[in-house]
Design a protein around this motif. Structure first.
Motif, short mmCIF file in Angstrom:
data_model
loop_
_atom_site.label_atom_id
_atom_site.label_comp_id
_atom_site.label_asym_id
_atom_site.label_seq_id
_atom_site.Cartn_x
_atom_site.Cartn_y
_atom_site.Cartn_z
N ALA A 211 9.86 14.81 -1.16
CA ALA A 211 11.32 14.81 -1.32
C ALA A 211 11.82 13.37 -1.49
O ALA A 211 11.14 12.42 -1.09
CB ALA A 211 11.99 15.44 -0.10
N ALA A 212 12.99 13.23 -2.07
CA ALA A 212 13.62 11.92 -2.23
C ALA A 212 13.99 11.38 -0.85
O ALA A 212 14.05 12.11 0.13
CB ALA A 212 14.84 12.04 -3.12
N GLY A 213 14.27 10.09 -0.78
CA GLY A 213 14.65 9.46 0.48
C GLY A 213 14.37 7.97 0.43
O GLY A 213 14.50 7.34 -0.62
N VAL A 214 13.93 7.43 1.56
CA VAL A 214 13.63 6.00 1.68
C VAL A 214 12.22 5.86 2.25
O VAL A 214 11.85 6.58 3.19
CB VAL A 214 14.66 5.31 2.59
N CYS A 215 11.46 4.94 1.71
CA CYS A 215 10.10 4.68 2.20
C CYS A 215 10.17 4.15 3.63
O CYS A 215 10.91 3.19 3.90
CB CYS A 215 9.40 3.68 1.28
N SER A 216 9.40 4.73 4.52
CA SER A 216 9.42 4.29 5.92
C SER A 216 8.73 2.94 6.11
O SER A 216 8.97 2.27 7.10
CB SER A 216 8.77 5.35 6.82
N SER A 217 7.90 2.52 5.17
CA SER A 217 7.20 1.24 5.28
C SER A 217 8.00 0.07 4.73
O SER A 217 8.19 -0.93 5.40
CB SER A 217 5.86 1.30 4.55
N LEU B 223 12.84 6.17 -2.51
CA LEU B 223 11.79 7.02 -3.04
C LEU B 223 12.28 7.54 -4.39
O LEU B 223 13.41 8.00 -4.50
CB LEU B 223 11.48 8.18 -2.10
N ILE B 224 11.43 7.42 -5.40
CA ILE B 224 11.81 7.79 -6.76
C ILE B 224 10.83 8.82 -7.31
O ILE B 224 9.72 8.97 -6.81
CB ILE B 224 11.83 6.56 -7.69
N ASP B 225 11.25 9.53 -8.33
CA ASP B 225 10.41 10.51 -9.00
C ASP B 225 9.19 9.79 -9.56
O ASP B 225 9.31 8.84 -10.33
CB ASP B 225 11.21 11.18 -10.11
N LYS B 226 8.01 10.21 -9.15
CA LYS B 226 6.76 9.55 -9.55
C LYS B 226 6.61 9.49 -11.07
O LYS B 226 6.06 8.53 -11.60
CB LYS B 226 5.57 10.29 -8.92
N SER B 227 7.14 10.48 -11.76
CA SER B 227 6.99 10.53 -13.22
C SER B 227 7.77 9.43 -13.93
O SER B 227 7.54 9.17 -15.11
CB SER B 227 7.40 11.90 -13.76
N THR B 228 8.68 8.73 -13.22
CA THR B 228 9.45 7.66 -13.86
C THR B 228 8.67 6.34 -13.90
O THR B 228 9.13 5.39 -14.53
CB THR B 228 10.80 7.42 -13.15
N ILE B 229 7.53 6.29 -13.25
CA ILE B 229 6.71 5.07 -13.26
C ILE B 229 5.78 5.15 -14.47
O ILE B 229 4.81 5.91 -14.48
CB ILE B 229 5.92 4.89 -11.96
N THR B 230 6.10 4.36 -15.49
CA THR B 230 5.35 4.44 -16.74
C THR B 230 4.61 3.15 -17.07
O THR B 230 3.83 3.12 -18.01
CB THR B 230 6.28 4.80 -17.91
N SER C 230 0.82 -1.22 0.00
CA SER C 230 0.00 0.00 0.00
C SER C 230 0.86 1.27 0.00
O SER C 230 0.38 2.32 -0.43
CB SER C 230 -0.96 0.00 1.18
N CYS C 231 2.10 1.17 0.44
CA CYS C 231 2.96 2.35 0.45
C CYS C 231 3.27 2.85 -0.97
O CYS C 231 3.69 4.00 -1.14
CB CYS C 231 4.26 2.09 1.22
#
Length: 182
Positions: A42-48, A53-60, A34-35
């Motif tokens: 901002a960039a970083g690491v998912c806490s879940s 964490l990646i730029d949302k626009s790169t998910i195609t 679900s995360c």
């Protein structure tokens, strides 16, 4: 006069660029949890799940249901059906986890080997690729890897084949799926 116009134009471009940077959204590298739906500023690491964490626009790649996945198999017999589970799960010989079954004509490339084996799949860069796993944790990651390496039409089956238990009479599955004995 021309210098004022040029300066205004330049400042306009700078403002647009800064505005675009401020609106950048980040999500965790797809993991099927679900995360994946959480948006960060901002960039970083998912806490879940602890994925980058990646730029949302790169998910195609596109997520599709089991029904849509089966319809795509029927409509496009030249599509690559990619199973990213272990070879034992794919073959129904796993003693550690249930294998559920596999799609007919699927190619098995374990997610752990996918990046090293992208060359083997290069001939499919311009073809439709239909990706699945058992519980939808490995296939989103595989779909992301493929789409960021130039594969243009990647679709991930949500839910995974574990959701097929008890659906042996499903009309969509009868034509394209081989169930393994439980």
């Amino acid at each position: 006069m021309n210098m004022k116009i040029l300066l205004s134009f330049f400042l306009g471009i700078v403002v647009l660029h800064l505005s675009a940077q401020q609106k950048k959204e980040y999500v965790c590298q797809p993991c099927g949890n679900s995360c994946d739906l959480e948006v960060h500023s901002a960039a970083g690491v998912c806490s879940s799940c602890h994925m980058q964490l990646i730029d949302k626009s790169t998910i195609t790649f596109k997520n599709v249901s089991m029904e849509e996945f089966c319809k795509r198999i029927a409509a496009n017999p030249k599509a690559l059906i990619l199973d990213v589970r272990s070879p034992e799960e794919f073959a129904g010989k796993s003693t550690e986890v249930p294998s559920f079954g596999h799609f007919k004509n699927a190619v098995n490339v374990n997610i752990e080997e996918l990046e090293q084996r992208l060359g083997e799949l290069a001939k499919y860069k311009d073809k439709e690729i239909l990706v699945y796993c058992s519980h939808n944790h490995r296939s989103p990651r595989a779909s992301y890897i493929l789409s960021t390496h130039g594969f243009k039409t990647v679709k991930n089956m949500t839910g995974g084949v574990s959701t097929f238990v008890g659906q042996e009479s499903n009309v969509y599955l009868k034509q394209s799926f081989v169930f393994h004995a439980h």
